[in-house]
Each structure stands twice: as C-alpha cells, then as structure tokens.
Design a protein around this motif. Structure first.
Motif, PDB file in Angstrom:
ATOM      1  N   LEU A 350      37.348  94.769  23.229  1.00  0.00           N
ATOM      2  CA  LEU A 350      35.947  94.377  23.380  1.00  0.00           C
ATOM      3  C   LEU A 350      35.313  95.076  24.581  1.00  0.00           C
ATOM      4  N   ARG A 351      36.036  95.149  25.675  1.00  0.00           N
ATOM      5  CA  ARG A 351      35.505  95.819  26.862  1.00  0.00           C
ATOM      6  C   ARG A 351      35.252  97.298  26.566  1.00  0.00           C
ATOM      7  N   ALA A 353      34.489  98.547  23.817  1.00  0.00           N
ATOM      8  CA  ALA A 353      33.357  98.659  22.892  1.00  0.00           C
ATOM      9  C   ALA A 353      32.036  98.256  23.541  1.00  0.00           C
ATOM     10  N   GLY A 354      32.068  97.917  24.838  1.00  0.00           N
ATOM     11  CA  GLY A 354      30.832  97.605  25.546  1.00  0.00           C
ATOM     12  C   GLY A 354      30.504  96.139  25.667  1.00  0.00           C
ATOM     13  N   TRP A 355      31.418  95.270  25.259  1.00  0.00           N
ATOM     14  CA  TRP A 355      31.187  93.826  25.358  1.00  0.00           C
ATOM     15  C   TRP A 355      31.763  93.321  26.681  1.00  0.00           C
ATOM     16  N   THR A 356      30.961  92.562  27.425  1.00  0.00           N
ATOM     17  CA  THR A 356      31.366  92.072  28.731  1.00  0.00           C
ATOM     18  C   THR A 356      31.212  90.562  28.799  1.00  0.00           C
ATOM     19  N   ARG A 357      31.959  89.985  29.730  1.00  0.00           N
ATOM     20  CA  ARG A 357      31.883  88.541  29.939  1.00  0.00           C
ATOM     21  C   ARG A 357      32.086  88.248  31.418  1.00  0.00           C
ATOM     22  N   VAL A 358      31.201  87.458  31.965  1.00  0.00           N
ATOM     23  CA  VAL A 358      31.298  87.064  33.369  1.00  0.00           C
ATOM     24  C   VAL A 358      31.798  85.632  33.433  1.00  0.00           C
ATOM     25  N   GLY A 359      33.005  85.439  33.992  1.00  0.00           N
ATOM     26  CA  GLY A 359      33.578  84.106  34.091  1.00  0.00           C
ATOM     27  C   GLY A 359      33.720  83.464  32.723  1.00  0.00           C
ATOM     28  N   ASP A 360      33.203  82.237  32.620  1.00  0.00           N
ATOM     29  CA  ASP A 360      33.223  81.519  31.348  1.00  0.00           C
ATOM     30  C   ASP A 360      31.928  81.685  30.576  1.00  0.00           C
ATOM     31  N   GLY A 361      31.144  82.672  30.965  1.00  0.00           N
ATOM     32  CA  GLY A 361      29.872  82.896  30.296  1.00  0.00           C
ATOM     33  C   GLY A 361      30.045  83.517  28.924  1.00  0.00           C
ATOM     34  N   PRO A 362      28.921  83.774  28.258  1.00  0.00           N
ATOM     35  CA  PRO A 362      28.996  84.313  26.892  1.00  0.00           C
ATOM     36  C   PRO A 362      29.398  85.780  26.873  1.00  0.00           C
TER      37      PRO A 362
END
Length: 527
Positions: A350-351, A353-362
C-alpha cells in the motif's frame, strides 16, 4: 468474446448459482438394500417454484432434463455419452451429430434431423431472447442444417468455439409441436424425454409421468428398468432445514441440502451425492472512478486476507481455500490459486502504491480516504455475511473505511447490474462447467451492454482466451488455465473456499451431473 446479453436477474443467478450442464457428478451411495418399488412415485423438493417449464426460458432450463433430451449427455464421471445422437464429431467451427433411429416425441411424432436443426436455430436466434438457451449455447453465432436421409444434424459457427459438443450437444431439443406453439411450453412439455409434465399447479407441486417405450437416454438408458418411478412429483421447499426434516421423516424422497443441516442427515441411511461448489467467489469493482480500479490496491487487499480463515468461515469448521474459479469437476479445473494470488506485505504494498496512514487514522491517497462498500446476500449462501465480515475486519485493520451491506438477492442484483454501487461483492457458485462460461464476466462491456459487472479489464486474459478459442475441446485446457491465472495475479476476482452441498435420497438411489443435476433415468425407488 462478446456474449448475447442476458437479463440482469438471470445474469446474477448465473454468477451466483450457475446452472451448469456438463462436468463431473456422482452416484448416490446409501445403506439401502431393500427391493425396488415398481411403478412408484418419487417426491423431489426444490428451493423455488417454476413459473415456466419452457426449457429455453430462464426458469425451465433446470427442470428440462425430465421431459427433454439433448443430442449428447454427460455421465457422472464427466465423459460425453450418447443421447439423441449415437455418434458425433466436432472441430472448433463445425459439429455433426448422427441421430439414433426410432426416437419419438411425447405426442408420438418421430423426431427428424430437420426437427432438431429447427430447434437449434430457434433457440440460438437472438431475436427470440431465450435466456435459458443462451446459457447453454456457444457465445458465437451459428447456423444449423440437416440431412434427413442420413439422419445427421450439423452446425457451423461464425467464429471458432472449442466446446461445440458440450454446448450445442447439450441443448434440450423441443419437438415441432412445441415450436409451433411456444407459448404452450410454460405449462406443457413437448420433448423426447423420459417423462411428460402431466400436472402443473402454480407454486407447485408439479407432476411428471414416465413414458413407455423410451430407450434413447444417456448411453442408451430406458424406462423399463425395475425401480424407475412411474411418477415424479416436484414440490417447493424453500428452507434447507425444512427439506432436511422432510427427508428424515419420509415426507420427501430427494432434496439438495447445504449448510449446517447436512450434519444432522449423516448416519440415517440416506443416499448422498456430494456437489462441489465454490463458496465466496468475490469480485472487485474496477469501473472508472472506483478505488479498486487500481490493481496495486486490489493486490494489497487480497494479500491482507487470511485465506484459510476465510475458508473455515465459508464452509464451517475446517475449510479448504479454493483452487480455481470453478468447482472441482469442471472442465479444465486446476490448482491455480495458491501459486498465482498476490502474496506480499500488504502494508508495504500500500505504501509503494501511494497509500499512507498516520497513526490510527484513515488510509488515504492524495488526500482521499479509502472507503469500500462490501456487499453480499445470505440468499445465495448462509455463511457469506460472515465471510464478508472477516474481510472487512482485515481491511479495517489496514485503515480502510469498510461499509458492509447484507442485501436480499434483488437488491444485490440491482447493485451489480444497475447502479454499480459496490466495491466488493461476495457470491457463491458451482461456477461454470466450461471455462468459456466466465468470459463475459471477466471481459467485454459492462451492463446494460454486457455482463462484465465489475468492469474487469485484463489484456493478458483477453489474449489467452483468444488463443484458447482456437483449440478444440479440452486440448486448450492449458491455455484456459493460464488465462485464469492471469486473473488471479491481477486480483480481478478471488475464490474463497472449495465447498460441498449434498443431494440426499430417502429410499432412493440416483446419479448426478456437475452442479447436482439429477439424471432422471438413474432414479430408483426402494421399499
């Protein structure tokens, strides 16, 4: 690779609970050793009513085997055996069938090659919009001709098609009296089969009566055998639990049962023929504007799933992850899934492919959170909502916002073929007995012009299918399997578990073909 368009409800039924006409089945085994009952009545339960017994309609196709014959038949072991035809030969563009002598319609009229060619032509005419026939016939145009003196029927296709014997040869043949008055076929039968519809009641029951002198069934089967029922009564029993109760108390003689009710039927001396299925066949919506149009995202989501855990939920207890899109026993079935499904670190994929997540965020990309609409229906499998729930948990853990929706079958059909408002749909199916059956669902136009409701676009699959269509019958299985492998690698669809339903018999034995279809001439009633 186009296919004549089916109605949305039929297309959904084809995808969810396909009625398949070739492949492997089995013979029911039981502890029954009592003598046969001659000229008896066998009571068979089905899950839904039959508003039309026209074998070319969406509703009558599944009951056609009682009153209609085809040019060839498929034995329980998957071998092609005789029917109306005693011999046949086919290439990828032509098929010729030589009729047995002495065959008659239920009204006493002798069947001729011209009559069979007329039935093939009528069933294959797109203008007639015969949905049931379209699920059997080749998905390319063809012309049929006859030589009555030689007793041969021939068909020529406009483009190569590899399974002519297993498609043209398996169409139920309607006799001339039925083609003269097709509207009469809803409530009466006009075929050459071993039984005739003699009573129709709206909502059921429906009664068939055996034909004397019949001797051209599968591999020459006849109706003079001891124990063959004189009458078959079909009743509507929607609930599997009710069907199980009736089997145990002798209220019915034959019924198909799936789910947990199978366990309580064990050890009661019932005949049992297992039916292979694929539970949880999952499609990902790739239409423009949907997040799963991104193959990298699809692969990551599939990699995040616990296939063994999903299989356990799908079948209850110890499940086996599905190996192919179609069930075991289908033509060209192979062990493909484990070696071809994506297996990568989902978070890293996912990373990348450009998908990121901060902490428990979306989980988000370009400022847009990943929202997925996951739909299924218990109408096509009681365990499917639980399968969908386990999927949702895995993807929620990655940071996706998953909305799980459990619908009735009509609402599911609407989402798949009308609104397109879904990202993942989880269904259940025996699949198609022939690999060509999947083509319109994995390629071509989306509804309403086609059946590709998930908007799958896979050039490798398309190229391999084009090659496989040039190869006769099972000679192309290697190419068909490479095409399926391409779909798995791209995460275009995901089969969850190899499952089983069972056809049970009380005081009866019988044989089934792929998908659990009864062979009428195989039914025997015991004391």
């Amino acid at each position: 690779m186009s296919r004549r368009t089916l109605s949305a409800p039929l297309a959904a039924a084809v995808t969810a609970t396909a009625v398949t006409l070739t492949g492997c089945g089995g013979t029911a085994r039981s502890s029954t050793t009592t003598p046969f009952v001659d000229h008896g009545t066998v009571r068979i339960a089905g899950p839904s009513e039959t508003p039309s017994f026209n074998p070319y309609s969406a509703f009558g196709a599944s009951q056609a085997r009682y009153a209609y014959d085809s040019l060839v038949n498929v034995a329980p072991d998957g071998a092609v055996v005789s029917g109306l035809a005693s011999s046949w030969q086919a290439t990828t563009t032509t098929a010729t069938f030589t009729l047995r002598p002495g065959i008659t319609c239920s009204d006493g009229t002798p069947i001729t090659a011209s009559a069979v060619a007329r039935a093939l032509t009528y069933a294959g005419d797109p203008a007639n919009q015969l949905a049931g026939a379209q699920t059997v016939l080749p998905n390319v145009p063809f012309t049929a001709s006859a030589d009555d003196r030689a007793g041969t029927v021939s068909a020529t296709t406009a483009a190569p098609f590899p399974f002519l014997t297993r498609t043209l040869g398996l169409l139920p043949i309607v006799c001339p009296a039925g083609l003269d008055r097709p509207q009469s076929l809803d409530r009466t039968t006009q075929g050459t089969g071993p039984y005739v519809l003699t009573r129709y009641t709206p909502g059921g029951p429906y009664e068939f009566t055996v034909r004397a002198g019949y001797h051209w069934g599968p591999a020459g089967a006849d109706t003079a055998q001891p124990g063959l029922p004189a009458r078959i009564v079909l009743s509507v029993v929607p609930q599997a639990s009710t069907a199980a109760n009736l089997l145990l108390t002798g209220g019915i003689d034959i019924a198909s049962v799936n789910g947990p009710d199978r366990a309580r039927l064990t050890g009661h001396g019932l005949a049992a023929a297992d039916v292979a299925t694929v539970v949880g066949l999952t499609f990902f919506n790739q239409r423009p504007g949907r997040p799963l149009a991104d193959p990298a995202l699809r692969r990551a989501l599939v990699s995040a799933l616990d296939r063994q855990g999903l299989a356990n939920v799908a079948v209850g207890g110890t499940g086996r992850p599905a190996t192919d899109f179609g069930a075991q026993g289908a033509v060209c079935h192979a062990d493909l899934a484990a070696a071809n499904l994506p297996a990568q670190d989902a978070v890293e994929a996912l990373r990348a492919a450009g998908w990121t997540r901060v902490g428990d965020g979306p989980l988000s990309k370009d400022g847009h959170p990943l929202r997925l609409r996951l739909i299924t229906s218990p109408d096509i499998g009681p365990t499917l909502p639980s399968v969908a729930e386990l999927m949702a948990r895995a993807w929620t853990a990655l940071g996706a916002d998953v909305t799980q929706v459990t619908e009735g079958l009509p609402a599911l059909v609407n989402a798949m073929y009308q609104t397109g408002d879904f990202d993942i749909v989880v269904g259940s199916t025996p699949g198609f007995a022939l690999p060509v059956g999947f083509i319109p669902f994995f390629s071509g136009p989306t509804p309403a012009q086609g059946l590709n409701f998930a908007g799958v676009t896979n050039p490798e699959y398309d190229a391999l299918v084009a090659q496989a269509l040039q190869e006769a019958d099972t000679a192309g299985c290697g190419t068909w399997n490479r095409a399926s492998a391409a779909l798995l690698r791209s995460a275009d669809a995901l089969p969850i578990a190899d499952g089983r339903s069972t056809v049970y018999g009380h005081r009866t034995t019988f044989a089934t073909t792929f998908g659990g279809q009864l062979v009428p001439t195989s039914i025997r009633l015991h004391q």
